[in-house]
Design a protein around this motif. Sequence first.
Motif, short mmCIF file in Angstrom:
data_model
loop_
_atom_site.label_atom_id
_atom_site.label_comp_id
_atom_site.label_asym_id
_atom_site.label_seq_id
_atom_site.Cartn_x
_atom_site.Cartn_y
_atom_site.Cartn_z
N LEU A 20 0.83 -1.20 0.00
CA LEU A 20 0.00 0.00 0.00
C LEU A 20 0.87 1.25 0.00
O LEU A 20 1.89 1.32 0.69
CB LEU A 20 -0.93 0.00 1.22
CG LEU A 20 -2.09 -0.99 1.18
CD1 LEU A 20 -2.72 -1.12 2.56
CD2 LEU A 20 -3.15 -0.58 0.16
N ASN A 21 0.46 2.22 -0.79
CA ASN A 21 1.10 3.55 -0.87
C ASN A 21 2.51 3.52 -1.46
O ASN A 21 3.27 4.47 -1.27
CB ASN A 21 1.13 4.22 0.51
CG ASN A 21 -0.27 4.45 1.05
OD1 ASN A 21 -1.20 4.72 0.30
ND2 ASN A 21 -0.43 4.34 2.36
N GLU A 22 2.84 2.46 -2.17
CA GLU A 22 4.13 2.38 -2.85
C GLU A 22 3.91 2.02 -4.32
O GLU A 22 3.11 1.14 -4.64
CB GLU A 22 5.04 1.33 -2.20
CG GLU A 22 5.48 1.69 -0.79
CD GLU A 22 6.46 0.68 -0.23
OE1 GLU A 22 6.90 -0.22 -1.00
OE2 GLU A 22 6.78 0.77 0.97
N PHE A 23 4.64 2.69 -5.21
CA PHE A 23 4.52 2.42 -6.64
C PHE A 23 5.11 1.06 -6.99
O PHE A 23 6.13 0.64 -6.44
CB PHE A 23 5.25 3.49 -7.45
CG PHE A 23 4.46 4.75 -7.68
CD1 PHE A 23 3.43 4.77 -8.62
CD2 PHE A 23 4.74 5.90 -6.96
CE1 PHE A 23 2.70 5.93 -8.84
CE2 PHE A 23 4.02 7.07 -7.18
CZ PHE A 23 2.99 7.08 -8.12
N THR A 24 4.46 0.40 -7.91
CA THR A 24 5.01 -0.77 -8.58
C THR A 24 5.10 -0.43 -10.07
O THR A 24 4.12 0.02 -10.67
CB THR A 24 4.12 -2.01 -8.39
OG1 THR A 24 4.09 -2.35 -7.00
CG2 THR A 24 4.63 -3.18 -9.19
N TYR A 44 8.49 9.05 -10.21
CA TYR A 44 7.17 9.12 -9.59
C TYR A 44 7.33 8.81 -8.11
O TYR A 44 7.85 7.75 -7.74
CB TYR A 44 6.22 8.11 -10.23
CG TYR A 44 5.95 8.32 -11.71
CD1 TYR A 44 6.01 9.59 -12.27
CD2 TYR A 44 5.64 7.25 -12.54
CE1 TYR A 44 5.75 9.78 -13.63
CE2 TYR A 44 5.38 7.43 -13.89
CZ TYR A 44 5.45 8.70 -14.44
OH TYR A 44 5.20 8.89 -15.77
N LYS A 45 6.89 9.70 -7.26
CA LYS A 45 7.09 9.55 -5.82
C LYS A 45 5.75 9.66 -5.08
O LYS A 45 4.87 10.42 -5.46
CB LYS A 45 8.05 10.61 -5.29
CG LYS A 45 9.43 10.63 -5.96
CD LYS A 45 10.19 9.32 -5.74
CE LYS A 45 11.57 9.38 -6.39
NZ LYS A 45 12.30 8.09 -6.23
N SER A 46 5.67 8.90 -3.98
CA SER A 46 4.50 8.98 -3.09
C SER A 46 4.99 9.14 -1.66
O SER A 46 6.02 8.56 -1.29
CB SER A 46 3.64 7.72 -3.22
OG SER A 46 4.35 6.58 -2.80
N GLN A 47 4.26 9.92 -0.87
CA GLN A 47 4.59 10.08 0.53
C GLN A 47 3.35 10.54 1.29
O GLN A 47 2.39 11.04 0.70
CB GLN A 47 5.72 11.09 0.72
CG GLN A 47 5.43 12.48 0.22
CD GLN A 47 6.62 13.41 0.33
OE1 GLN A 47 6.76 14.33 -0.47
NE2 GLN A 47 7.48 13.23 1.30
N THR A 48 3.38 10.35 2.59
CA THR A 48 2.27 10.81 3.41
C THR A 48 2.27 12.33 3.48
O THR A 48 3.29 12.98 3.23
CB THR A 48 2.36 10.25 4.83
OG1 THR A 48 3.54 10.79 5.46
CG2 THR A 48 2.42 8.73 4.83
#
Length: 240
Positions: free
Chosen positions: A65-69, A194-198
Motif C-alpha cells: 500500500l502507498n508504494e509504486f510498482t 514518480y514519488k509517493s509520501q504521506t
Amino acid sequence: MVSKRLVMTCFILIMLISSLFSFQPELTLDPIEAKSIAKEAYIFAYPMLEHYRTMYLQLLSWGKLNEFTHIKQLYGPKNTMIVRPNNDTVYSMIWIDITVEPIVIFIPAIPDRYFAFQLVDMYTHNLDYIGARTTGPGPTTFMVAGPKWEGEIPSGIDKVVFSEGNFVYCVVRTGVNSELEGDLQKVLEIQQQYKSQTLSDYCGNPVMEETSSVDLPPFRSKCCRLDWFYRILQLSSRAA
C-alpha cells in the motif's frame, strides 16, 4: 418457489448494506420483493467486491500500500493483469490507503510525451485524471484525501482529489515510442521519478503511526460468510 433460506439471506444482506450507509429500510416478508431487493443489493456490491479482489491479489503478488510498482516492459497478448492493455505505454500502479492521512504524489516534468494518472475508487468510479491531456506536461504535485480529512491544504499542492472511501487505485500510463531507439529506457527512468509520501512527510512532520493500519482480509472467491462480506463492503465504502 422462493425458499425460506433465500428470504433470510436476502434479509441479512439488506441489513448489512443498509448499516454501512446509516439508513434503515422498510423491511419486507414478501419473498418476491425480498428477491428483487437482494438482486439490487448484489448489483450494487459486486463492483466493490471485484475491485477488492484486484487490490488483494495485486498487493499479495507484488506490491505494498502507498508504494509504486512499475512494469518495465510493454504489454503483449500474454499479459492479463490489465484488461485490454495498451501496447504503447508502460504501466505503474499504486494502491493508495488514505485511512490515516492523505497521500501526496509527485510527477516530474514530462514534455513531449503522453502520460496519465488514472484515479479509481472502490466503487470503480473514475475520480480524476492527472496527466498531459488534463493538467499539462509540467511538474505536478497532487494529493489524494479521504472522506474524513478536513485539514488545510499545504502550499505546493497543485490539485486535491477527494475520495468517498479510504482506498484509491492509481493506474499510470506513460507513453513509449517503439520506433525510437532507447525510448523505453527513457520511460523507465521517468517511472523512477514518480514519488509517493504521506502528507505528514511532505510537510516535514513525520508521525510514528503507520500510513496503513488496515488488516486486509483474504479474498474468498468460492465461499464467504456474511461477516466477511460485511467487512469487505465496510473497507470498500465511505463507512470504513
